[in-house]
Design an enzyme around this catalytic site. Structure first.
Site, short mmCIF file in Angstrom:
data_model
loop_
_atom_site.label_atom_id
_atom_site.label_comp_id
_atom_site.label_asym_id
_atom_site.label_seq_id
_atom_site.Cartn_x
_atom_site.Cartn_y
_atom_site.Cartn_z
NE ARG A 182 -13.61 2.91 8.64
CZ ARG A 182 -14.38 2.35 9.60
NH1 ARG A 182 -14.21 1.10 9.96
NH2 ARG A 182 -15.31 3.07 10.20
CE1 TYR A 221 10.41 -0.79 -0.42
CE2 TYR A 221 8.73 -1.21 1.23
CZ TYR A 221 9.35 -0.36 0.34
OH TYR A 221 8.90 0.92 0.22
CG ASP A 261 6.79 -8.85 -0.04
OD1 ASP A 261 6.39 -8.99 -1.21
OD2 ASP A 261 7.08 -7.73 0.44
CE LYS A 283 6.69 -0.94 -5.76
NZ LYS A 283 5.86 -0.68 -4.61
N1 PLP Z 1 7.24 -5.36 -0.60
C1 PLP Z 1 8.16 -5.18 -1.56
C2 PLP Z 1 9.05 -6.32 -1.96
C3 PLP Z 1 8.30 -3.94 -2.18
O1 PLP Z 1 9.22 -3.77 -3.14
C4 PLP Z 1 7.47 -2.88 -1.75
C5 PLP Z 1 7.60 -1.53 -2.34
O2 PLP Z 1 8.49 -1.28 -3.12
C6 PLP Z 1 6.53 -3.10 -0.74
C7 PLP Z 1 6.44 -4.36 -0.19
C8 PLP Z 1 5.63 -2.01 -0.24
O3 PLP Z 1 4.62 -1.74 -1.16
P1 PLP Z 1 3.81 -0.34 -1.22
O4 PLP Z 1 4.74 0.67 -1.75
O5 PLP Z 1 2.66 -0.67 -2.12
O6 PLP Z 1 3.38 -0.02 0.17
#
Ligand code: PLP
Length: 396
Positions: free
Chosen positions: A60, A113, A184, A209
Site C-alpha cells: 500500500r 471533467y 489536470d 487515458k
Molecule cells: N481528468 C480528466 C480530464 C479526465 O478526462 C478524467 C476521466 O475521464 C479524469 C480526470 C479521471 O480519471 P480516472 O477515470 O482515471 O479516475
C-alpha cells in the site's frame, strides 16, 4: 540514468525508469505482485521503514513496479517528484483531501471533467470548503483569484468542450495570491504541454487515458513540488488508493510509445478538425489547433501540439447525434479517451456521466455534443468514416 535534459521525449518515453540494472537482470520492469517485502535483519528493516535506506515494506505504501511507473512520468513531466494513485480521480481527491481544510477557498473554472466537477460542486462544499467556479475565461478566473485563493485548480484543454486557459498567466496570479496551483494535464500529455514549466506547483494525469494509451489499466499520477507530492503521498499511503502493480506494468508498457502515439493522434486530430469544420451537417467544431478556436493563440503559446481530443455538434442536435454515433465504424462508443482506438460519445455518456442533466446544463455542457478521441488509425480512414456516418445521420 537517462539525462532528462539531453534526451528527447521519445527517448525518455522508452528509457526513463526502465534502465537495465545488474548484469543478467530482466530488460523489462517485472510485475512484483507481492504485498509485503521480507527482512531477516531487523536493523535493515527499521532503516527502510524510516526511509534511511532504499527498499519496500508494504504494497500500500510502495512497490518496485509502481515506483518505475512514477519515475517514468516524473522524468517526462521534468518534475522533482511524482507519486501514483489507483485512478485519476483518486489523485484529484487525494490532492483536495490533503491540501484543503474547512474554510479554505478553491478557485476553479466552470469547465472541468465531470467527476472533478462533482467533487468541486457537491463534496468540497460538504467539507466546509468554499468553491468558486469562474467562467472558463482568463479574466474571469483572475478576478476570482483576486478575491482570495488557497488552491487554484485548472484544466486545459477542457473535457469535453476543449476550452483553453492561459497557464502562465493564471499560475502567476495564483502564486501571487499565495495559492497552490494544480493543473489536470490529462488532455495534453507531457509531449504537448508542461504546466510545471509554466508555473504550476502540481500536475495531475488520469494515467488511464493517454499515458497508458491502451484502455486496459486505470491509474492516476501527481508530479511537481517535492514537499507537496510527499504530503499527498503520505495521505495516500494511509487513505489507501494505491496503484496496483499489474496496472503499473501496463501503464509503463503503454508509456513507451507515448511520443509516437501522441504525435500521430495530434496530427490526425488536426486533419480531422479541419475537415469537420467544412463538413455538411456539422454545426461547430472545438479543437484548439483551429485558428478559429477562441483559445488558439494561447494554445500556440503553451502547447507543443494540440492533442488528440476534439468535440463537435451536429445541425440536427441530440437526435442527429443518436443516429450519427452508431453509424461510426472505426470508433468505440464508450466512456474513455486517449486510447489507440478512436472513441466517441456524448457528455451524458462520457465526461459528465456522473452529473445530472440539470448540473450539465448549469455547467453549460451541451447534451448534443460529440466527444471524439482520435486513435492511431489512418486519418483518411477516420475521415471517410465520419463522412459516411454524417451522411447516414442526415438520411434519418
Ligand atoms: N481528468 C480528466 C480530464 C479526465 O478526462 C478524467 C476521466 O475521464 C479524469 C480526470 C479521471 O480519471 P480516472 O477515470 O482515471 O479516475
Amino acid at each position: 540514468m537517462v539525462d532528462a535534459k539531453r534526451a528527447g521525449s521519445g527517448t525518455l518515453s522508452v528509457w526513463a525508469g526502465e534502465e537495465a540494472r545488474a548484469p543478467g537482470a530482466p530488460t523489462q520492469v517485472p510485475v512484483v505482485p507481492s504485498v509485503s517485502f521480507g527482512y531477516r535483519d531487523v536493523d535493515a528493516w527499521v532503516a527502510v521503514a524510516r526511509g534511511e535506506r532504499e527498499g519496500h515494506i508494504y504494497g500500500r505504501n510502495t512497490n518496485p513496479t509502481v515506483a518505475a511507473f512514477e519515475e517514468k512520468v516524473r522524468v517526462l513531466e521534468a518534475a522533482e517528484a511524482a507519486t501514483s494513485f489507483s485512478t485519476g480521480m483518486a489523485a484529484i481527491s487525494g490532492v483536495f483531501q490533503t491540501l484543503l481544510r474547512p474554510g479554505a477557498r478553491v478557485v476553479s473554472q466552470k469547465d472541468t471533467y465531470g467527476g472533478t466537477s462533482v467533487l468541486l460542486t457537491r463534496h468540497l462544499p460538504e467539507w466546509g470548503v468554499d468553491v468558486s467556479l469562474a467562467e472558463t475565461d482568463d479574466d474571469a478566473i483572475e478576478k476570482e483569484i483576486a478575491g482570495g485563493c488557497d488552491l487554484l485548480y485548472l484544466e486545459t484543454p477542457t473535457n469535453p468542450t476543449l476550452k483553453v486557459v492561459d497557464l502562465a498567466r493564471l499560475a502567476a496570479a495564483g502564486r501571487a495570491a499565495g495559492a497552490t496551483v494544480v493543473v489536470d494535464n490529462t488532455f495534453a500529455p507531457p509531449h504537448n504541454q508542461s504546466p510545471l514549466e509554466l508555473g504550476a506547483h502540481l500536475v495531475i494525469h488520469s494515467a488511464t487515458k493517454f499515458l497508458g494509451g491502451h484502455a486496459d489499466a486505470l491509474g492516476g499520477v501527481l508530479c511537481g513540488d517535492p514537499e507537496l507530492v510527499r504530503k499527498v503521498f503520505r495521505h495516500r499511503e494511509i487513505a489507501g488508493a494505491s496503484l496496483h502493480p499489474e496496472a503499473a506494468y501496463l501503464l509503463l508498457r503503454g508509456l513507451k510509445t507515448l511520443a509516437l502515439r501522441v504525435e500521430r493522434q495530434s496530427a490526425s486530430a488536426m486533419r480531422i478538425a479541419t475537415w469537420l469544420r467544412d463538413a455538411e451537417g456539422v454545426d461547430a467544431v472545438h479543437y484548439p489547433g483551429l485558428e478559429t478556436h477562441p483559445g488558439h493563440a494561447v494554445a500556440r503559446k503553451q502547447m507543443r501540439a494540440f492533442g488528440g481530443m476534439l468535440s463537435f455538434s451536429l445541425d440536427g442536435g441530440l437526435d442527429a447525434v443518436k443516429r450519427f454515433l452508431p453509424a461510426l465504424r472505426w470508433a468505440h462508443l464508450a466512456a474513455n479517451l486517449g486510447a489507440v482506438e478512436t472513441v466517441a460519445g456524448t457528455p451524458a455518456t462520457t465526461s459528465h456521466v456522473e452529473c445530472t442533466p440539470e448540473e450539465r446544463a448549469a455547467l453549460g455542457i451541451p447534451e448534443g455534443l460529440v466527444r471524439y478521441s482520435v486513435g492511431i488509425e489512418d486519418a483518411e480512414d477516420l475521415i471517410a468514416d465520419l463522412e459516411q456516418a454524417l451522411a447516414s445521420a442526415a438520411r434519418g
